[in-house]
Design an enzyme around this catalytic site. Structure first.
Site, short mmCIF file in Angstrom:
data_model
loop_
_atom_site.label_atom_id
_atom_site.label_comp_id
_atom_site.label_asym_id
_atom_site.label_seq_id
_atom_site.Cartn_x
_atom_site.Cartn_y
_atom_site.Cartn_z
N CYS A 74 -2.54 -4.14 7.03
CA CYS A 74 -2.16 -4.42 8.42
C CYS A 74 -2.63 -3.31 9.34
O CYS A 74 -2.78 -2.15 8.95
CB CYS A 74 -0.65 -4.62 8.53
SG CYS A 74 0.33 -3.19 8.04
N GLU A 130 12.89 -33.53 0.42
CA GLU A 130 13.46 -34.12 -0.78
C GLU A 130 13.86 -35.58 -0.62
O GLU A 130 14.33 -36.20 -1.57
CB GLU A 130 14.67 -33.30 -1.24
CG GLU A 130 14.29 -31.94 -1.80
CD GLU A 130 15.28 -31.44 -2.85
OE1 GLU A 130 16.07 -32.26 -3.36
OE2 GLU A 130 15.24 -30.25 -3.17
N ARG A 188 13.36 -24.91 -4.82
CA ARG A 188 14.14 -24.70 -3.60
C ARG A 188 14.18 -23.23 -3.20
O ARG A 188 14.12 -22.90 -2.01
CB ARG A 188 15.56 -25.22 -3.80
CG ARG A 188 15.68 -26.73 -3.85
CD ARG A 188 17.12 -27.15 -4.14
NE ARG A 188 17.29 -28.60 -4.10
CZ ARG A 188 18.45 -29.22 -4.32
NH1 ARG A 188 19.51 -28.50 -4.62
NH2 ARG A 188 18.52 -30.55 -4.26
N THR A 191 20.17 -40.21 2.35
CA THR A 191 20.21 -39.42 1.11
C THR A 191 21.52 -38.65 1.01
O THR A 191 22.14 -38.58 -0.06
CB THR A 191 19.02 -38.44 1.06
OG1 THR A 191 17.80 -39.18 1.00
CG2 THR A 191 19.11 -37.52 -0.15
N GLU A 201 0.82 -1.20 0.00
CA GLU A 201 0.00 0.00 0.00
C GLU A 201 0.87 1.27 0.00
O GLU A 201 0.55 2.24 -0.68
CB GLU A 201 -0.93 0.01 1.22
CG GLU A 201 -1.91 -1.15 1.28
CD GLU A 201 -1.38 -2.36 2.04
OE1 GLU A 201 -2.20 -3.08 2.62
OE2 GLU A 201 -0.14 -2.60 2.03
#
Length: 348
Positions: A81, A288, A190, A202, A54
């Site tokens: 806000c 992942e 990502r 992993t 704004e």
């Protein structure tokens, strides 16, 4: 509201998306100021801690058009806000500028706002309409809303598999499944999330860097579940190049950008990871792998999106099976050369 209202709200959404990856943990917001069907100012939240949409919108009005501000309609994708944070309340600015009409895409569900901004505007005599393209406006900030409503980060599951549903082969070498263009898309994903989560297997098998080097944007926090502390300094995730948190069974300490968090064996691992993220304002996680960790989220019905990449030309005789997704529906698909990407949402 007529079609022109939707047109201006679409513009608000377009503007808001420019701030993607730059404003978190704040929401993305766009604003347009219209006088007699002419846009005289527009803006969006550009960077966390800086001016809101704004403010930028009103500041964008040219000198010769400032006289029309008290006769204009402000369109904004999210409720202005009403509290002091990094910046003053936007509702106050709208009132000070004597803008008579405000059209809002959706209410801000954050407890500090949640209707207070709308109430302030109405009490000041401003005519307010809420709910223009509400679904689209809510979806834009799904991470922000999930975080504040459910007290946990927004969870995106991602894995790549062969045509026969394997995520890894039987050998020690890493199985390269996706093509170069899909890899770039993954790095884009990502850049859109606050953190990436993987398990120790992993890391040991693939030695990933877990960054978005093939895409611009802020690097995500690396989260690693390594109960037995199998990972040593030879792996990329411990190179100190970006904030990294290791959840384990034996110790808690922090050194520079590397933090170890000791797990409580009496409590759910999943719950502890999510609680850590909530307390540290990590609003979204891209999970992942590997299969066991992904399946943990699926089995506990704790996910919001899943993106499954299938290489339709790659068949491997034996290896590790992909996770089994349940209670899910496909929202859309995408084809990138030999890679077919299915996007899922949970059935709830």
């Amino acid at each position: 509201m007529n079609n022109s209202s939707e047109t201006y709200m679409h513009r608000c959404l377009q503007l808001a998306k420019i701030g993607k990856g730059k404003v978190a943990p704040n929401p993305m917001v766009g604003a347009v100021l219209v006088y007699e069907d002419r846009i005289i100012g527009e803006g969006y939240h550009q960077e966390y801690g800086k001016a809101h949409a704004e403010v930028n919108c009103i500041n964008d009005v040219r000198e010769e058009d400032k006289q029309f501000i008290p006769q204009s309609t402000l369109y904004v994708s999210l409720e202005p806000c009403a509290h002091y944070g990094k910046t003053p309340p936007c509702a106050n600015l709208i009132i000070e500028c004597k803008i008579p009409y405000v059209v809002i895409g959706c209410t801000d569900l954050f407890a500090e706002v949640n209707g207070k901004g709308i109430k302030m505007l109405k009490e000041a005599g401003i005519e307010v309409s809420v709910g223009i393209l509400e679904k689209e406006c809510l979806d834009l900030n799904k991470r922000f809303f999930t975080f504040h409503q459910h007290k946990r980060p927004y969870i995106v599951l991602k894995w790549a598999q062969t045509i026969n549903n394997l995520v890894a082969g039987n050998g020690e070498e890493r199985l390269m499944i996706t093509n170069e263009m899909t890899n770039r898309l993954v790095h884009c994903w990502r850049s859109e999330e606050a953190a990436i989560l993987v398990g120790s297997n992993t890391v040991i098998k693939d030695n990933p860097k877990l960054n978005n080097r093939l895409w611009s944007g802020k690097q995500p926090v690396r989260l690693v579940l390594d109960r037995e502390l199998k990972i040593n300094g030879n792996y990329h995730v411990l190179d100190g190049s970006q904030p990294t948190v290791v959840f384990n069974n034996s110790r808690s300490h922090q050194q520079d950008s590397l933090q170890y968090i000791q797990l409580n064996n009496e409590e759910s691992v999943l719950k502890q990871i999510l609680n850590y993220c909530y307390k540290n304002n990590i609003q979204s996680i891209l999970v992942e792998g590997g299969t066991k960790l992904l399946q943990l989220f699926i089995d506990h019905d704790c996910w919001d999106e899943a993106r499954v990449i299938t290489n339709t030309e790659l068949f491997v005789a034996g290896g590790l099976q992909s996770p089994q997704l349940s209670k899910a529906t496909i929202t859309h698909t995408e084809k990138i050369s030999s890679d077919l990407i299915h996007y899922f949402r949970p059935l709830r």
